[in-house]
Design an enzyme around this catalytic site. Structure first.
Site, PDB file in Angstrom:
ATOM      1  N   PRO A  22     -16.543  60.093 -29.890  1.00 11.57           N
ATOM      2  CA  PRO A  22     -17.441  59.659 -30.963  1.00 11.57           C
ATOM      3  C   PRO A  22     -18.369  58.497 -30.615  1.00 11.57           C
ATOM      4  O   PRO A  22     -18.267  57.395 -31.168  1.00 11.57           O
ATOM      5  CB  PRO A  22     -16.466  59.279 -32.074  1.00 11.57           C
ATOM      6  CG  PRO A  22     -15.259  58.779 -31.348  1.00 11.57           C
ATOM      7  CD  PRO A  22     -15.147  59.645 -30.119  1.00 11.57           C
ATOM      8  N   CYS A  23     -19.321  58.760 -29.720  1.00 12.73           N
ATOM      9  CA  CYS A  23     -20.286  57.717 -29.380  1.00 12.73           C
ATOM     10  C   CYS A  23     -21.177  57.377 -30.571  1.00 12.73           C
ATOM     11  O   CYS A  23     -21.794  56.304 -30.605  1.00 12.73           O
ATOM     12  CB  CYS A  23     -21.127  58.126 -28.175  1.00 12.73           C
ATOM     13  SG  CYS A  23     -21.953  59.716 -28.342  1.00 12.73           S
TER      14      CYS A  23
END
Length: 279
Positions: free
Chosen positions: A246-247
């Site tokens: 989850p950048c």
């Protein structure tokens, strides 16, 4: 203060020059420190503060880059490459590549040759995606507004792999993340190609809870590299597995959401969607 900074940079520059000129002998920390007239302790601390990584890790990167250049020319055996890189044998070369590149020297040399990759397209709450897998796990996931361009980006990562358009169980398990509890992420296997620093950053992203956000500085702090915010940002930008890693949960310290590889509007939508899910 500026005088001290300039002196420190001069020492770091001298150390990097020494490493570049002598990496084939794999110099020790003590040897490099002695060359610039510092104690091992002082040099280790100074170099790590400046570069965000240890002198040993920097030496490994230099060694791997030299080995990669030799392998790209496709005129050297793995034994030759190991010898020319100053390593004791192909075993150490193998370990170094696994640590830095996330793949074996042979896999790097072959550009993914003999690697079988399944891929498919699917719908998500945030648009069409391309998801790809090997026998080891998910190796790539990207939003595919243009399916053809998305496939080209995948093929560029593994230019000699064998591709087959099909849905497999690994992909199905990964796609459940859009409809199932995020805590079940550990059932999803990932097959990642990246440097040890990138892998460390991506592992840290996986620890950000759904509905919560972090900053580049906080990620750098959590991996004990507080001065490496820019390097962290670069690693986040190179994330090969959208959403699963989850950048999108990393924002600027000012509170601005910042840029996103697949569009800032999509990033905003993802953050809002996740926040609503945990209410």
């Amino acid at each position: 203060m500026k005088g001290t900074e300039n002196t420190n940079f001069s020492r770091i520059e001298e150390a990097i020059g020494y490493i570049n000129n002598n990496f084939k002998t794999q110099p020790s920390l003590e040897e490099i420190a002695k060359n610039i007239h510092l104690s091992s302790y002082h040099f280790q601390r100074l170099f790590t503060e400046w570069a965000g990584i240890s002198p040993k890790k920097f030496l490994q990167y230099i060694s791997v880059e030299h080995a990669k250049n030799m392998l790209k020319k496709n005129q050297s055996t793995l034994s030759d490459v190991a010898f020319e890189t100053g390593l004791s044998g192909t075993g150490r070369l193998h370990d170094l590549f696994i640590n830095i590149e996330g793949m074996t020297p042979g896999e790097y040399k072959n550009g993914g040759e003999n690697l079988c990759i399944n891929y498919s397209y699917a719908e998500s709450p945030f648009g069409n995606i391309l998801v790809a897998s090997t026998l080891k796990g998910i190796c790539y996931m990207a939003f595919a507004d243009d399916e053809r361009e998305a496939l080209k980006a995948l093929e560029k990562k593994f230019p000699h792999a064998v591709y087959k358009q099909m849905v497999d169980l690994i992909q199905q398990n990964a796609l459940y993340i859009f409809t199932h509890d995020w805590k079940k992420l550990n059932t999803i296997k990932l097959h990642l190609k990246g440097t040890s620093f990138q892998i460390k950053v991506w592992e840290t992203l996986l620890k950000i809870p759904m509905g919560q956000l972090s900053t580049y500085g906080e990620i750098a702090e959590s991996i004990q590299s507080p001065n490496a915010s820019r390097a962290v940002g670069s690693a986040i930008g190179d994330n090969p597995v959208a959403f699963l890693i989850p950048c999108h949960r990393v924002i600027q310290s000012t509170g601005n959401f910042g840029q996103y590889h697949w569009g800032s509007n999509r990033k905003t939508a993802m953050i809002g969607w996740e926040a609503a899910k945990v209410l």
